[in-house]
Scaffold this motif. Structure first.
Motif, PDB file in Angstrom:
ATOM      1  N   VAL A 144      53.814  67.312  60.113  1.00 49.30           N
ATOM      2  CA  VAL A 144      54.745  68.397  59.827  1.00 49.30           C
ATOM      3  C   VAL A 144      54.447  68.934  58.433  1.00 49.30           C
ATOM      4  O   VAL A 144      54.371  68.168  57.466  1.00 49.30           O
ATOM      5  N   ILE A 145      54.238  70.235  58.334  1.00 45.08           N
ATOM      6  CA  ILE A 145      54.127  70.886  57.032  1.00 45.08           C
ATOM      7  C   ILE A 145      55.523  71.402  56.691  1.00 45.08           C
ATOM      8  O   ILE A 145      56.044  72.302  57.345  1.00 45.08           O
ATOM      9  N   ALA A 146      56.142  70.780  55.685  1.00 49.30           N
ATOM     10  CA  ALA A 146      57.518  71.108  55.309  1.00 49.30           C
ATOM     11  C   ALA A 146      57.493  72.082  54.144  1.00 49.30           C
ATOM     12  O   ALA A 146      56.984  71.769  53.067  1.00 49.30           O
ATOM     13  N   LEU A 147      58.038  73.266  54.348  1.00 49.82           N
ATOM     14  CA  LEU A 147      58.032  74.309  53.323  1.00 49.82           C
ATOM     15  C   LEU A 147      59.404  74.423  52.672  1.00 49.82           C
ATOM     16  O   LEU A 147      60.427  74.456  53.362  1.00 49.82           O
ATOM     17  N   GLY A 167      55.070  71.642  50.873  1.00 49.51           N
ATOM     18  CA  GLY A 167      54.543  72.815  50.190  1.00 49.51           C
ATOM     19  C   GLY A 167      55.683  73.776  49.887  1.00 49.51           C
ATOM     20  O   GLY A 167      56.720  73.753  50.550  1.00 49.51           O
ATOM     21  N   GLY A 168      55.510  74.622  48.885  1.00 48.61           N
ATOM     22  CA  GLY A 168      56.550  75.578  48.562  1.00 48.61           C
ATOM     23  C   GLY A 168      57.777  74.945  47.946  1.00 48.61           C
ATOM     24  O   GLY A 168      58.866  75.494  48.034  1.00 48.61           O
ATOM     25  N   MET A 183      54.866  73.442  43.642  1.00 43.77           N
ATOM     26  CA  MET A 183      54.723  74.835  43.242  1.00 43.77           C
ATOM     27  C   MET A 183      54.466  74.973  41.747  1.00 43.77           C
ATOM     28  O   MET A 183      54.347  76.074  41.231  1.00 43.77           O
ATOM     29  N   THR A 184      54.381  73.865  41.047  1.00 43.15           N
ATOM     30  CA  THR A 184      54.058  73.895  39.621  1.00 43.15           C
ATOM     31  C   THR A 184      52.570  74.172  39.436  1.00 43.15           C
ATOM     32  O   THR A 184      51.738  73.433  39.958  1.00 43.15           O
ATOM     33  N   PRO A 185      52.188  75.208  38.708  1.00 43.81           N
ATOM     34  CA  PRO A 185      50.771  75.517  38.516  1.00 43.81           C
ATOM     35  C   PRO A 185      50.001  74.372  37.879  1.00 43.81           C
ATOM     36  O   PRO A 185      50.513  73.665  37.003  1.00 43.81           O
ATOM     37  N   LEU A 336      49.810  73.071  42.005  1.00 46.56           N
ATOM     38  CA  LEU A 336      49.323  74.237  42.737  1.00 46.56           C
ATOM     39  C   LEU A 336      48.066  74.815  42.088  1.00 46.56           C
ATOM     40  O   LEU A 336      48.023  75.052  40.887  1.00 46.56           O
ATOM     41  N   ARG A 337      47.049  75.054  42.917  1.00 48.79           N
ATOM     42  CA  ARG A 337      45.819  75.697  42.452  1.00 48.79           C
ATOM     43  C   ARG A 337      45.582  77.048  43.131  1.00 48.79           C
ATOM     44  O   ARG A 337      44.643  77.762  42.773  1.00 48.79           O
ATOM     45  N   GLU A 338      46.404  77.398  44.112  1.00 46.03           N
ATOM     46  CA  GLU A 338      46.295  78.689  44.792  1.00 46.03           C
ATOM     47  C   GLU A 338      47.186  79.666  44.024  1.00 46.03           C
ATOM     48  O   GLU A 338      48.366  79.820  44.330  1.00 46.03           O
TER      49      GLU A 338
END
Length: 370
Positions: A144-147, A167-168, A183-185, A336-338
């Motif tokens: 499961v990808i949990a956003l 994610g998110g 979500m922290t850069p 986060l790298r994106e």
């Protein structure tokens, strides 16, 4: 998908010491919404143009994967068979626009990577986790990808054989024992961009609360060392301590070789008291100030980095495929790298940094409007 910029932090009054810093583009300016909803979602920005590639050294715990390797992984028979059975599902907050579009952009990225539609489940804060668990098991879900925080909370009651990738979600900590992408850069990317803007930089000053940011500061120390920078990190456990430290540190800083970093830390980067203080004093000292929060650029910070939601979705899908293919099942939380980048040209000019048209085009968001 229609480009929509989403910021999940409250819009405070614009603060640019010595004058107002205006946002570029009505889309970004009009998308700032209430912080009460933001706390459940994270800070999400959908891409509005091509992402600028910023070179940054990989940490030892990050294994580089090429696009070709990802495609080879996807073509493996066992992975294809598992994907066709719907083994990857997405759980995300059931929220209204403009937040919803950010999560849908992540889902778009997930589907772009695996080349298939995924089962997506919008969930409310009081979701029946037992019912969700049964639904996922019936559909053969393995990952499961949990956003968003709401999506992650909904997975707390899932059976252990269902792996969860987060994610998110803003400011996950290692103590939560969750795989995924915060979500922290990534500090490595922030520092790399800073070095491109200020080649003479030698030291980065940061004030943080260990209870909130210790895991991030550990990564920042490694990133600074790899780029021949000194990370001057100072601990503050409350607002009064943070305010006192900032005043002392900024007064003693060398504006030619030092810069101040504002991480995502609600203690040391508190919005109503600390942020105006730091912006004002750094402006008066001509000291470069950069942030992990895009809205701080609107208020006067030099630059910040923000999520690219579609790319984040693609990365989460690749990680999920890795779990299905039998790769390492427990990976550490990673920053986060994106990312995309926002710049405040007025602040840049104030500290003596004049960016030409070509350099300006390397940023995804520009303040004020040229």
């Amino acid at each position: 998908m229609k480009n929509i910029t989403i910021a999940l932090f409250a819009a405070l009054a614009l603060l640019a010491p010595g004058g107002a810093a205006l946002a570029t583009g009505s889309a970004l300016q009009s998308s700032v919404v209430a912080a009460t909803t933001a706390a459940d979602s994270g800070m999400l920005i959908e891409p509005i143009m091509d992402v600028v590639t910023i070179p940054a050294p990989l940490r030892a715990d990050v294994r580089p994967v090429t696009l070709a390797q990802l495609e080879d992984q996807l073509r493996r028979p066992e992975v294809q068979a598992s994907l066709n059975k719907g083994s990857i599902a997405v759980v995300y907050p059931n929220v209204e626009e403009p937040f919803r579009s950010a999560f849908l952009a992540m889902i778009q990225g997930i589907e772009d990577r695996i080349k298939l539609k995924v089962r997506s489940y919008p969930v409310d804060p009081r979701v029946d986790t037992a019912e969700l668990n049964n639904t996922l098991k019936r559909s053969g879900t393995k990952v499961v990808i949990a956003l968003g925080r709401q999506g992650l909370n909904a997975t707390a009651g899932l059976d252990r054989e269902i792996s969860v990738l987060a994610g998110g979600v803003l400011l996950l900590s290692e103590s939560e024992n969750v795989m995924g992408i915060s979500m922290t850069p990534d500090p490595a990317m922030l520092f790399s961009r800073l070095r491109l803007l200020l080649p003479e930089l030698r030291r980065i000053i940061v004030v943080y609360n260990p209870a909130k940011s210790d895991w991030l500061i550990k990564l920042a120390r490694e990133a600074a060392k790899a780029q021949n920078l000194e990370l001057s990190a100072h601990v503050a456990g409350d607002l009064a301590g943070a305010a006192k430290l900032y005043s002392q540190l900024i007064a003693a800083a060398d504006n030619r070789h030092d810069a101040v970093w504002l991480p995502h830390d609600s203690t040391t980067v508190e919005e109503s008291t600390i942020l105006p203080l730091v912006l004002r004093e750094s402006w008066n000292s001509n000291l470069p100030l950069f942030s992990s929060n895009v809205l701080h650029v609107k208020k006067g910070a030099l630059f910040a980095m923000v999520p690219d939601n579609v790319e984040l979705g693609r990365t989460l899908a690749a990680s999920a495929m890795g779990v299905i293919a039998g790769e390492v099942r427990r990976r550490p939380l990673v920053p986060l790298r994106e990312l995309q980048t926002a710049i405040n040209l007025r602040t840049a000019s104030h500290i003596g940094l004049n960016l030409g048209a070509l350099q300006q085009r390397s940023f995804d968001f520009v303040y004020p409007q040229p």
